[in-house]
Design a protein around this motif. Sequence first.
Motif, short mmCIF file in Angstrom:
data_model
loop_
_atom_site.label_atom_id
_atom_site.label_comp_id
_atom_site.label_asym_id
_atom_site.label_seq_id
_atom_site.Cartn_x
_atom_site.Cartn_y
_atom_site.Cartn_z
N ARG A 65 -9.68 -6.15 1.69
CA ARG A 65 -8.94 -7.41 1.71
C ARG A 65 -8.22 -7.53 0.37
NH1 ARG A 65 -11.75 -13.38 2.65
NH2 ARG A 65 -9.82 -14.51 3.17
N PHE A 66 -6.98 -8.04 0.39
CA PHE A 66 -6.26 -8.15 -0.87
C PHE A 66 -6.80 -9.32 -1.69
CE2 PHE A 66 -2.88 -9.78 -3.59
CZ PHE A 66 -2.63 -8.64 -4.35
N ILE A 67 -7.39 -8.99 -2.82
CA ILE A 67 -7.86 -9.97 -3.80
C ILE A 67 -7.23 -9.55 -5.13
CG2 ILE A 67 -9.87 -10.92 -4.98
CD1 ILE A 67 -11.50 -10.14 -2.45
N PRO A 68 -6.42 -10.40 -5.75
CA PRO A 68 -5.63 -9.99 -6.92
C PRO A 68 -6.43 -9.28 -8.02
CG PRO A 68 -4.90 -12.14 -6.18
CD PRO A 68 -6.12 -11.80 -5.37
N THR A 69 -7.53 -9.87 -8.46
CA THR A 69 -8.29 -9.24 -9.54
C THR A 69 -8.93 -7.94 -9.10
OG1 THR A 69 -10.16 -10.68 -8.98
CG2 THR A 69 -8.74 -11.37 -10.81
N GLU A 70 -9.28 -7.83 -7.83
CA GLU A 70 -9.83 -6.58 -7.32
C GLU A 70 -8.74 -5.51 -7.28
OE1 GLU A 70 -12.56 -3.84 -5.51
OE2 GLU A 70 -12.66 -5.53 -6.89
N PHE A 71 -7.54 -5.90 -6.95
CA PHE A 71 -6.41 -4.98 -7.00
C PHE A 71 -6.24 -4.43 -8.42
CE2 PHE A 71 -1.95 -4.31 -8.08
CZ PHE A 71 -1.49 -3.49 -7.06
N LEU A 72 -6.26 -5.30 -9.40
CA LEU A 72 -6.09 -4.86 -10.78
C LEU A 72 -7.22 -3.92 -11.20
CD1 LEU A 72 -5.07 -8.32 -12.30
CD2 LEU A 72 -3.55 -6.41 -11.77
N ARG A 73 -8.42 -4.26 -10.78
CA ARG A 73 -9.58 -3.41 -11.12
C ARG A 73 -9.44 -2.02 -10.52
NH1 ARG A 73 -14.19 -1.35 -9.21
NH2 ARG A 73 -13.68 -2.00 -7.08
N MET A 74 -9.01 -1.96 -9.27
CA MET A 74 -8.90 -0.67 -8.60
C MET A 74 -7.80 0.19 -9.21
SD MET A 74 -9.60 -1.53 -4.58
CE MET A 74 -9.51 0.21 -4.15
N VAL A 75 -6.67 -0.42 -9.55
CA VAL A 75 -5.58 0.34 -10.19
C VAL A 75 -6.08 0.97 -11.48
CG1 VAL A 75 -3.34 0.17 -11.32
CG2 VAL A 75 -3.72 -0.99 -9.12
N GLU A 76 -6.80 0.18 -12.27
CA GLU A 76 -7.31 0.70 -13.54
C GLU A 76 -8.38 1.77 -13.32
OE1 GLU A 76 -8.72 -1.34 -17.60
OE2 GLU A 76 -10.13 -1.70 -15.95
N LYS A 77 -9.36 1.50 -12.48
CA LYS A 77 -10.50 2.40 -12.32
C LYS A 77 -10.09 3.73 -11.73
CE LYS A 77 -15.12 2.79 -10.38
NZ LYS A 77 -16.27 2.07 -9.77
N TYR A 78 -9.22 3.70 -10.72
CA TYR A 78 -8.90 4.93 -10.00
C TYR A 78 -7.54 5.51 -10.38
CZ TYR A 78 -12.94 3.60 -7.29
OH TYR A 78 -14.23 3.26 -6.91
N ARG A 79 -6.93 4.95 -11.43
CA ARG A 79 -5.66 5.45 -11.95
C ARG A 79 -4.64 5.60 -10.82
NH1 ARG A 79 -5.49 3.52 -15.97
NH2 ARG A 79 -3.95 4.95 -16.87
N ILE A 80 -4.48 4.51 -10.08
CA ILE A 80 -3.56 4.49 -8.95
C ILE A 80 -2.13 4.73 -9.44
CG2 ILE A 80 -2.61 3.07 -7.10
CD1 ILE A 80 -5.54 3.91 -6.65
N VAL A 81 -1.40 5.58 -8.72
CA VAL A 81 -0.02 5.91 -9.09
C VAL A 81 0.99 5.14 -8.23
CG1 VAL A 81 1.69 7.78 -9.23
CG2 VAL A 81 -0.67 8.20 -9.94
N SER A 82 0.70 5.01 -6.94
CA SER A 82 1.66 4.36 -6.04
C SER A 82 0.96 3.34 -5.17
CB SER A 82 2.35 5.40 -5.15
OG SER A 82 1.40 6.07 -4.34
N VAL A 83 1.69 2.29 -4.81
CA VAL A 83 1.15 1.24 -3.95
C VAL A 83 2.30 0.62 -3.16
CG1 VAL A 83 1.37 -0.50 -5.76
CG2 VAL A 83 -0.23 -0.88 -3.89
N GLN A 84 2.02 0.23 -1.94
CA GLN A 84 2.99 -0.47 -1.11
C GLN A 84 2.50 -1.90 -0.90
OE1 GLN A 84 5.32 -0.05 3.16
NE2 GLN A 84 3.44 1.09 2.81
N MET A 85 3.37 -2.88 -1.17
CA MET A 85 2.95 -4.27 -1.18
C MET A 85 3.95 -5.14 -0.42
SD MET A 85 1.71 -4.54 -5.17
CE MET A 85 0.58 -5.88 -4.82
N VAL A 86 3.64 -6.44 -0.36
CA VAL A 86 4.56 -7.44 0.18
C VAL A 86 4.69 -8.56 -0.85
CG1 VAL A 86 4.09 -6.92 2.59
CG2 VAL A 86 2.66 -8.58 1.41
N PRO A 87 5.81 -9.31 -0.82
CA PRO A 87 6.06 -10.30 -1.88
C PRO A 87 4.97 -11.33 -2.07
CG PRO A 87 8.07 -9.84 -0.69
CD PRO A 87 6.98 -9.13 0.05
N VAL A 88 4.27 -11.74 -1.00
CA VAL A 88 3.22 -12.74 -1.18
C VAL A 88 2.12 -12.21 -2.10
CG1 VAL A 88 1.86 -12.06 0.86
CG2 VAL A 88 1.79 -14.42 0.05
N MET A 89 1.93 -10.90 -2.13
CA MET A 89 0.96 -10.31 -3.06
C MET A 89 1.46 -10.42 -4.50
SD MET A 89 -0.17 -6.88 -0.99
CE MET A 89 -1.01 -6.97 0.59
#
Length: 517
Positions: A235-259
């Motif tokens: 489920r999209f949770i903003p702080t969880e998104f930030l945590r995952m990008v940092e922890k897993y060194r995410i390179v690419s993501v597809q999103m929608v403006p409400v996010m």
Amino acid sequence: MTETSTPPPNEPAVYTGDRARPIAEVKERAARIATGLSELGLGQNDRYCIVMRNEVGFVEATLAGGVIGAVPVPVNWHWTGDDLGHLLQDSEAKVAIVHTDLLPAVEQHKPEAMQIVEAQVAPELVTAYSLGDVPLTGRYPTLDELAQRPPVTEPNTVPPSSVIYTSGTTGLAKGIVREPMTPDRVPAVAEAVMDLLMFRPGEPTLVPAPMYHTSPNVHFIWATMLGVQTHIMPRFIPTEFLRMVEKYRIVSVQMVPVMFRRLLDVPEEERAKYDLSSLKYVVHAAAPCPADLKEAMIDWLGPIVYEYYGGSEGGAWTRVNSEEALAHPGTVGRQWRDNQIAIVGPDDQEVPAGETGMVYGRSGGFWPEFTYLHNDQKRRDISRGDFFTLGDIGHVDEEGYLYLSDRANDMVISGGVNIYPAEIEASLHNLDGVRDVAVFGIPDEQMGEALAAHLELEEGAELTEDDVRTFVRENLAAYKVPKVVVFEERLPREDTGKLFKRRIKEKYWQGKQRISG
């Protein structure tokens, strides 16, 4: 599911939250589930529904059909009542794979002959949605039981595309059916998808949106098939998104403006705690993105924000990068690859640059042709030769950049004057205190239609009806000032950010003839 907190060494995996399953195991389980689906009577071109939230089981259930040539139909699990009943009937699916907590709605509306496979609710979903204890019912075969069958050893050469149902904002949803892909076309489609969504083998990618929607569905299918390290948010949770990008060194993501909006709602000092330096590509689409919102994202993350415009029917027609977006505020880009767009006036003739008309597009040769399930006439109705329209109105400038004005069925005709609500919405997004806005037509005895504006305010903001009308009057023509202004606690939006205007408008149009999306 294999428990791990770091990617397996040299072995790509599919992650749901912090739990991972190696892609090789995902594909093997899919081949086993395919055997189970065959035993339930599924074969080449038979359809089956997937009523599941985001987790690795969704991935396996999707890939399983492709092994035997069956066609997955991902279902918006928010749907209930007529929406769900229509899809379950219209799809003619023989089987539905359903998370336990979603069973009651499916059981209520499914055709009598439809068989059910029960999918246990993954623990990360229980946590994300606060579901509590959700034990299996024991009434149906389970997805995990199917995964214990012997695997299919001679899989289908080219898996069929999923049948995606449109959101149905202007009526009952339509199933999009694609022509089969020939083996020689697969490499071109794979290359185009990677180019559009900007993921690559060896670079972790993140899927934060519900996988029943077209773009996230295409994203996870091709990423998994190509062996890309794929992370799925339950489920999209903003702080969880930030945590995952940092922890897993995410390179690419597809999103929608409400996010974007929800991320920017996180206090700046909180956002600054996360290292997002691995992120190179933030791709968005699916709903209009106000220019100020995009600019704020670029200011925060740098010039790594990309947008494309298209639809479930024809893929992407245009694309725009950050530099172009800042130089041409409001554009959705120029023609992408060998796709083409044309602006057509009321006389069915193309109009020159700068003039507004219906936006038509032609998908490049790599993208499979489509029709609507049980409704070839609807497909013909939106066509103009090799081109077709998604129902949007817009124009291109002298440099070929496309700007969208509105959707044709949202246009308001007041006193014989055509008014595009999207223009008013874009203006009101610049009014301090406005978080979200919907503008649409309502019945008016004198003018035929008048304008209504429903607004969602930022926390703590205080605005009056006169404030709203004055702002519009100062920035736009007087005939674009809304007659009715209503403040809502929250406007109804899809997970993709699409606004369900129909739900707001219905009370105004009850007993009247005209109502659209």
